[in-house]
Design an enzyme around this catalytic site. Structure first.
Site, PDB file in Angstrom:
ATOM      1  N   SER A  66       3.947   4.514  -6.759  1.00 47.54           N
ATOM      2  CA  SER A  66       3.196   5.481  -5.956  1.00 47.54           C
ATOM      3  C   SER A  66       3.066   5.012  -4.520  1.00 47.54           C
ATOM      4  O   SER A  66       2.894   3.832  -4.245  1.00 47.54           O
ATOM      5  CB  SER A  66       1.793   5.693  -6.524  1.00 47.54           C
ATOM      6  OG  SER A  66       1.090   6.622  -5.711  1.00 47.54           O
ATOM      7  N   HIS A  84      -2.470   9.217 -12.558  1.00 47.44           N
ATOM      8  CA  HIS A  84      -2.648   9.015 -11.108  1.00 47.44           C
ATOM      9  C   HIS A  84      -2.325  10.317 -10.374  1.00 47.44           C
ATOM     10  O   HIS A  84      -3.086  10.783  -9.518  1.00 47.44           O
ATOM     11  CB  HIS A  84      -1.739   7.895 -10.614  1.00 47.44           C
ATOM     12  CG  HIS A  84      -1.538   7.889  -9.120  1.00 47.44           C
ATOM     13  ND1 HIS A  84      -0.642   8.738  -8.483  1.00 47.44           N
ATOM     14  CD2 HIS A  84      -2.130   7.169  -8.140  1.00 47.44           C
ATOM     15  CE1 HIS A  84      -0.698   8.539  -7.168  1.00 47.44           C
ATOM     16  NE2 HIS A  84      -1.594   7.595  -6.944  1.00 47.44           N
ATOM     17  N   ASN A  85      -1.213  10.925 -10.714  1.00 53.91           N
ATOM     18  CA  ASN A  85      -0.824  12.175 -10.040  1.00 53.91           C
ATOM     19  C   ASN A  85      -1.787  13.312 -10.339  1.00 53.91           C
ATOM     20  O   ASN A  85      -2.064  14.149  -9.474  1.00 53.91           O
ATOM     21  CB  ASN A  85       0.608  12.553 -10.420  1.00 53.91           C
ATOM     22  CG  ASN A  85       1.623  11.772  -9.608  1.00 53.91           C
ATOM     23  OD1 ASN A  85       1.402  10.604  -9.282  1.00 53.91           O
ATOM     24  ND2 ASN A  85       2.722  12.405  -9.269  1.00 53.91           N
ATOM     25  N   GLU A 135      -4.623  12.784  -8.160  1.00 51.13           N
ATOM     26  CA  GLU A 135      -4.144  13.151  -6.818  1.00 51.13           C
ATOM     27  C   GLU A 135      -4.281  14.650  -6.599  1.00 51.13           C
ATOM     28  O   GLU A 135      -4.777  15.119  -5.564  1.00 51.13           O
ATOM     29  CB  GLU A 135      -2.692  12.712  -6.695  1.00 51.13           C
ATOM     30  CG  GLU A 135      -1.956  13.065  -5.432  1.00 51.13           C
ATOM     31  CD  GLU A 135      -0.462  12.728  -5.574  1.00 51.13           C
ATOM     32  OE1 GLU A 135      -0.155  11.557  -5.818  1.00 51.13           O
ATOM     33  OE2 GLU A 135       0.380  13.635  -5.445  1.00 51.13           O
ATOM     34  N   TYR A 136      -3.890  15.435  -7.593  1.00 48.76           N
ATOM     35  CA  TYR A 136      -4.003  16.902  -7.484  1.00 48.76           C
ATOM     36  C   TYR A 136      -5.469  17.295  -7.288  1.00 48.76           C
ATOM     37  O   TYR A 136      -5.803  18.111  -6.437  1.00 48.76           O
ATOM     38  CB  TYR A 136      -3.482  17.565  -8.763  1.00 48.76           C
ATOM     39  CG  TYR A 136      -1.996  17.795  -8.873  1.00 48.76           C
ATOM     40  CD1 TYR A 136      -1.076  16.833  -8.467  1.00 48.76           C
ATOM     41  CD2 TYR A 136      -1.510  18.979  -9.411  1.00 48.76           C
ATOM     42  CE1 TYR A 136       0.288  17.049  -8.616  1.00 48.76           C
ATOM     43  CE2 TYR A 136      -0.147  19.209  -9.562  1.00 48.76           C
ATOM     44  CZ  TYR A 136       0.740  18.240  -9.157  1.00 48.76           C
ATOM     45  OH  TYR A 136       2.090  18.456  -9.294  1.00 48.76           O
ATOM     46  N   LYS A 174       0.895   6.571 -14.355  1.00 48.04           N
ATOM     47  CA  LYS A 174       1.347   7.236 -13.115  1.00 48.04           C
ATOM     48  C   LYS A 174       1.088   8.730 -13.206  1.00 48.04           C
ATOM     49  O   LYS A 174       0.695   9.367 -12.217  1.00 48.04           O
ATOM     50  CB  LYS A 174       2.832   6.966 -12.883  1.00 48.04           C
ATOM     51  CG  LYS A 174       3.434   7.709 -11.669  1.00 48.04           C
ATOM     52  CD  LYS A 174       2.725   7.389 -10.355  1.00 48.04           C
ATOM     53  CE  LYS A 174       3.440   7.829  -9.111  1.00 48.04           C
ATOM     54  NZ  LYS A 174       3.652   9.255  -8.882  1.00 48.04           N
ATOM     55  N   LYS A 229       5.789  19.501  -8.369  1.00 50.39           N
ATOM     56  CA  LYS A 229       6.983  19.033  -9.073  1.00 50.39           C
ATOM     57  C   LYS A 229       6.723  18.891 -10.580  1.00 50.39           C
ATOM     58  O   LYS A 229       7.621  18.703 -11.356  1.00 50.39           O
ATOM     59  CB  LYS A 229       7.454  17.710  -8.498  1.00 50.39           C
ATOM     60  CG  LYS A 229       8.027  17.814  -7.097  1.00 50.39           C
ATOM     61  CD  LYS A 229       8.963  16.670  -6.785  1.00 50.39           C
ATOM     62  CE  LYS A 229       9.531  16.794  -5.380  1.00 50.39           C
ATOM     63  NZ  LYS A 229       8.791  15.900  -4.448  1.00 50.39           N
TER      64      LYS A 229
HETATM   65  C1  6PG Z   1       3.159   9.361  -5.335  1.00 48.09           C
HETATM   66  C2  6PG Z   1       3.245  10.872  -5.404  1.00 48.09           C
HETATM   67  C3  6PG Z   1       4.625  11.351  -5.810  1.00 48.09           C
HETATM   68  C4  6PG Z   1       4.636  12.851  -6.124  1.00 48.09           C
HETATM   69  C5  6PG Z   1       4.972  13.681  -4.914  1.00 48.09           C
HETATM   70  C6  6PG Z   1       5.111  15.163  -5.261  1.00 48.09           C
HETATM   71  O1  6PG Z   1       2.380   8.805  -6.113  1.00 48.09           O
HETATM   72  O2  6PG Z   1       3.859   8.793  -4.483  1.00 48.09           O
HETATM   73  O3  6PG Z   1       2.327  11.298  -6.418  1.00 48.09           O
HETATM   74  O4  6PG Z   1       5.011  10.631  -6.967  1.00 48.09           O
HETATM   75  O5  6PG Z   1       5.615  13.141  -7.032  1.00 48.09           O
HETATM   76  O6  6PG Z   1       3.945  13.505  -4.010  1.00 48.09           O
HETATM   77  O7  6PG Z   1       4.115  15.562  -6.137  1.00 48.09           O
HETATM   78  P1  6PG Z   1       3.848  17.136  -6.442  1.00 48.09           P
HETATM   79  O8  6PG Z   1       5.067  17.922  -6.071  1.00 48.09           O
HETATM   80  O9  6PG Z   1       3.609  17.191  -7.931  1.00 48.09           O
HETATM   81  O10 6PG Z   1       2.671  17.511  -5.612  1.00 48.09           O
END
Ligand code: 6PG
Length: 518
Positions: free
Chosen positions: A137, A194-195, A198-199, A191, A269
């Site tokens: 990340s 984590h994402n 992040e969202y 991970k 994604k």
């Molecule tokens: C990271 C980010 C990365 C993520 C992109 C796109 O930890 O560096 O989370 O892995 O895949 O930022 O994420 P989305 O298209 O799902 O927003």
């Protein structure tokens, strides 16, 4: 004539195949840190470009063929795969596996779904190979200058891989933001969570922005200044920092505030969706992450939004907010509380995944390796680290003494923000969902009791009682007697149980009637 002559000997400490930006940046980071790095790309032109532009940054060993790439690796070999997730990754893994020997290590540093990683790890283990799914990340910049790295896979592979990853990882207080997360798919699972966090982080920041923009009528630059101020306090984090930056940025083409010229449809994604789907399977309420993921889908629901705009009352705009400073202060506290709930839920999902898949994941260590390098890096991850240091088996992050105090402090403001948004028609899904979670998770009693009664009525799905052990069903279409459905501890025989249950429920319903009539 080969572009690159095969390496004279197996001299590379580690190799990276897949020279897109993330892969080449990871290779550059490794080379800059003194490792001899083999590099390869399906089309050699990309490898040539990396050597032309960055070859002087360290000891690279470029190869044209995968066979030469593998042959250039010191044993036990370590090859990092940095190609598109899914079938392309499978194809490269298969090609590498055919060229590698027992004890060699294949590392997938892409955003793979942890179930794919578990499958791959099991298949390669059959062939005597180690497979490591590593979450990385920090984006392209992180890959180059220090990401947070979350490697899973066999512990013994970390003995070979860990020192190199810890050297290139982001450092926080002299500690690498990298540790062995757990076996097989644990790294990619963490991970994924984590994402998801992040969202939730990104969405609730956008909700605070939306209220300042449309309710208070503030300009993007003014709001950027607020976020910049917030970044000096408890909310200090990478996402708050970049939010201030992008809000203060002017579109070079029009001179307008950059955010105002961006189409309001958020892409994804898929990692956030994975986090939600997995949480649903595990029965973990990640309501902040889920609402953030669905908020992206709402923004992209063009036909529905156009139809709604055409017929539903127009959006209420700027409000006469009597005390703007107080409103902004409320937003800051509400943002902190919503963020805290989202992290708490995320850590619950990691704990549930660890229990489900028998991973020994140290939650405190996950907070520690997220303190730098990753997208959700934030000052308050230090506090989370401390919380798990106080109690490594903490059942709920919100129950930690520090966070209990912090969230209690924020609740009045949080309620005012959610009430204002609801009263004036501003969507605030993560603010609201996390507040409802807070109110639900601390409730003495939930209306789930009624849901159980409804389920038993139409589906005979049974229920438990508050006043005794056992599972019960009411004969709704007959005499509405209650019958016990499970076999009580030490029950004698099947028939006896039914009879005993029948007699018991007969007694209760008789008592109930007498009570009722009383
Ligand atoms: C990271 C980010 C990365 C993520 C992109 C796109 O930890 O560096 O989370 O892995 O895949 O930022 O994420 P989305 O298209 O799902 O927003």
């Amino acid at each position: 004539m080969a572009t690159f002559a095969p390496s004279p000997a197996a001299v590379a400490d580690i190799g990276v195949t897949g020279m897109a930006v993330m892969g080449s940046n990871l290779a550059r980071n490794l080379a800059r840190n003194g490792f001899t790095v083999a590099i390869h790309n399906r089309s050699v032109g990309r490898t040539e470009a990396v050597m032309d532009e960055h070859g002087s940054e360290g000891d690279f060993r470029p190869s044209e063929s995968m066979a030469d790439f593998v042959a250039s690796l010191k044993s036990p070999r370590v090859a990092i795969v940095m190609v598109k997730a899914g079938a392309p990754t499978d194809a490269v893994i298969d090609e590498l596996a055919d060229l590698m020997d027992e004890g060699d290590i294949i590392v997938d540093c892409g955003n793979a779904l942890y179930t794919d990683t578990r499958r791959r790890e099991a298949a390669l283990r059959e062939r005597g190979l180690h497979f490591v799914g590593a979450g990385v990340s920090g984006g392209e910049e992180g890959a180059l200058n220090g990401p947070s790295i979350m490697p899973g896979g066999p512990k013994e592979s970390y003995d070979r891989l860990g020192p190199m990853f810890e050297k290139i990882a982001a450092q926080y207080d002299g500690e690498p933001c990298c540790t062995h997360v757990g076996e097989d798919g644990a790294g990619h699972f963490v991970k994924m969570v984590h994402n998801g966090i992040e969202y939730a982080d990104m969405q609730v920041i956008s909700e605070a922005y939306d209220l300042m923009s449309r309710a208070l009528g503030m300009s993007a630059a003014e709001i950027g200044d607020v976020f910049d101020t917030w970044n000096k306090g408890d909310l200090e984090s990478f996402l708050i920092e970049i939010t201030a930056t992008v809000l203060r940025h002017e579109d070079q083409r029009t001179g307008k505030p950059f955010v105002d010229v961006i189409l309001d449809r958020a892409a994804q994604k898929g990692t956030g969706a994975w986090a939600v789907q997995t949480a649903l399977d595990l029965g973990v309420p990640v309501t902040g992450i889920a609402e953030a993921t669905f908020a992206r889908s709402v923004s992209g629901s063009v036909p529905q939004r156009e139809a709604a705009r055409a017929v539903l009352p127009a959006q209420v705009e700027a409000q006469d907010v009597p005390d703007r400073e107080q409103f902004i202060a409320d937003l800051q506290q509400a943002l902190y509380a919503a963020k805290l709930v989202s992290y708490s839920q995320g850590f619950d999902e990691i704990a549930a995944g660890a229990a489900q898949f028998d991973w020994d994941i140290d939650l405190g260590a996950m907070a520690r390796i997220w303190r730098a390098g990753c997208i959700i890096r934030a000052k308050f991850l230090d506090r989370i680290t401390e919380a798990y240091r106080r109690d490594p088996k903490l059942p709920l992050l919100l129950a930690d003494e520090y966070f209990t105090q912090e969230i209690t402090r924020c609740v009045p403001a949080w309620r005012r923000v959610v009430a204002f948004a609801a009263a004036h028609g501003f969507p605030a899904p993560v603010f609201a969902a996390t507040l409802s979670y807070y109110d639900a998770v601390r409730s003495e009693r939930l209306p789930a009791a009624l849901v159980q009664a409804q389920r038993d009525y139409f589906g005979a799905h049974t229920y438990q009682r508050v006043d005794t052990e056992g599972t019960y069903h009411v004969e709704w279409s007959a005499d509405r007697s209650e019958t016990r459905q499970d076999q009580p501890e030490g029950s004698v025989t099947h028939g006896a149980v039914d009879r005993a249950a029948g007699e018991q429920s007969q007694r209760r319903s008789t008592e109930g009637e007498s009570h009722h009539q009383g």
